[in-house]
Scaffold this active site. Structure first.
Site, PDB file in Angstrom:
ATOM      1  N   TYR A  44     -26.057 -40.020   8.109  1.00 31.97           N
ATOM      2  CA  TYR A  44     -26.011 -38.813   7.753  1.00 31.97           C
ATOM      3  C   TYR A  44     -27.222 -38.278   7.054  1.00 31.97           C
ATOM      4  O   TYR A  44     -28.089 -39.210   6.448  1.00 31.97           O
ATOM      5  CB  TYR A  44     -24.755 -38.433   6.754  1.00 31.97           C
ATOM      6  CG  TYR A  44     -24.692 -39.101   5.588  1.00 31.97           C
ATOM      7  CD1 TYR A  44     -25.344 -38.399   4.325  1.00 31.97           C
ATOM      8  CD2 TYR A  44     -24.179 -40.441   5.387  1.00 31.97           C
ATOM      9  CE1 TYR A  44     -25.023 -38.988   3.104  1.00 31.97           C
ATOM     10  CE2 TYR A  44     -24.019 -41.113   3.951  1.00 31.97           C
ATOM     11  CZ  TYR A  44     -24.525 -40.129   3.084  1.00 31.97           C
ATOM     12  OH  TYR A  44     -24.492 -40.942   1.712  1.00 31.97           O
ATOM     13  N   ASP A 242     -19.906 -38.587  -9.091  1.00 31.99           N
ATOM     14  CA  ASP A 242     -20.083 -38.433  -7.481  1.00 31.99           C
ATOM     15  C   ASP A 242     -21.260 -37.327  -7.066  1.00 31.99           C
ATOM     16  O   ASP A 242     -21.286 -37.156  -6.008  1.00 31.99           O
ATOM     17  CB  ASP A 242     -18.739 -38.041  -6.637  1.00 31.99           C
ATOM     18  CG  ASP A 242     -18.993 -38.606  -5.328  1.00 31.99           C
ATOM     19  OD1 ASP A 242     -19.464 -39.594  -4.789  1.00 31.99           O
ATOM     20  OD2 ASP A 242     -18.288 -37.702  -4.283  1.00 31.99           O
TER      21      ASP A 242
END
Length: 285
Positions: A44, A242
């Site tokens: 990605y 995150d």
């Protein structure tokens, strides 16, 4: 490698991470791409999110320590992560992606520069897979360094991996609350099986991904899941933001809100100090 060798190797680099201060135990960095480009076949391609931005965010939140988890898009190229660790004077730690055949000298170099764990990916869209033989071989490689292994997958796959890996004795940290669906609650067979694993002394839980298990902002449903896990393993629970929240299809979460959420989950100052300060300082020593 002997225990003495590991200690000597770790001592060759910067200061050990201090025990005081809040830890953000799950972040990623991407770029700057002029210095640390993605490979041509990256799984990605996230927007740039360099260490300088993360460090500034942490300063604003009052976070003293961070953990950089190697993004799957970088594959085996750890140059961005290691460069960031080199600049952090020991206040950040790293989690790598390795193969069982990695050279011993490279492992020792990673340890000296602040890597303290590896990630075992079980998410198929990130190239992960359950391969018991390979995973056990990786655990054999990291055991002499005292590293832990992150397990990143959905609940069914995490339970399957734990069945194989938990008896090995290496510390296992479960990412993003095992990617459970918060709407399912906590009273169903797969969750009960996970609770049995979480009661083991070498299994830890990361109270991160509150947005990922709800598909949006942290919610009461996510708090119910987190509190159940925290009740089982209060001395083996940590938190991560995150940042910069790659691969999500909803508005990017606010890190201050996530930090406030986990403090509310903890419920009292002493529990929050365990999750945010004492537990991670011990895990990432």
């Amino acid at each position: 490698m002997t225990d003495q060798d590991v200690v000597a190797t770790g001592a060759t680099h910067a200061t050990r991470a201090a025990s005081g201060g809040i830890w953000d135990c799950h972040t990623h960095i991407f770029g700057p791409y002029a210095q640390h480009p993605l490979p041509a076949n990256a799984i990605y391609s996230p927007p740039p999110a360099p260490f300088s931005e993360l460090h500034a965010l942490h300063a604003g939140l009052g976070v003293a320590h961070g953990v950089l988890v190697q993004g799957a898009c970088y594959g085996d190229d750890h140059s961005a992560l290691l460069t960031a660790l080199d600049s952090s004077a020991g206040t950040y730690r790293g989690v790598a992606l390795i193969d069982p055949q990695i050279e011993e000298a490279r492992l020792a170099d990673m340890h000296a520069r602040g890597v303290r764990g590896i990630r075992l990916g079980l998410m198929s869209h990130l190239g992960g897979r359950i391969d018991p033989g390979r995973m056990l071989a990786i655990l054999d490689r990291i055991r002499p360094y005292g590293w832990h292994a992150l397990l990143h997958g959905e609940l069914k796959d995490v339970n399957g991996a734990l069945e194989t890996l938990a008896p090995h004795g290496v510390t296992l940290v479960i990412d993003h609350m095992a990617r459970v669906k918060a709407a399912d609650g906590v009273d169903y067979p797969a969750f009960a099986a996970f609770e049995r694993f979480l009661a083991l002394p070498n299994v830890w839980i990361k109270l991160s991904g509150a947005d990922r298990i709800t598909g949006g902002a942290p919610s009461d449903a996510a708090a119910v899941v987190a509190r159940r896990m925290l009740d089982i393993a209060p001395g083996r629970a940590i938190w991560g933001s995150d940042w910069p929240h790659p691969n999500i299809a909803y508005p990017r979460p606010d890190e201050a809100q996530l930090l406030a959420w986990v403090r509310a989950v903890c419920g009292d100052a002493d529990t929050a100090a365990s999750v945010l300060v004492r537990n991670p300082a011990r895990l990432y020593a």
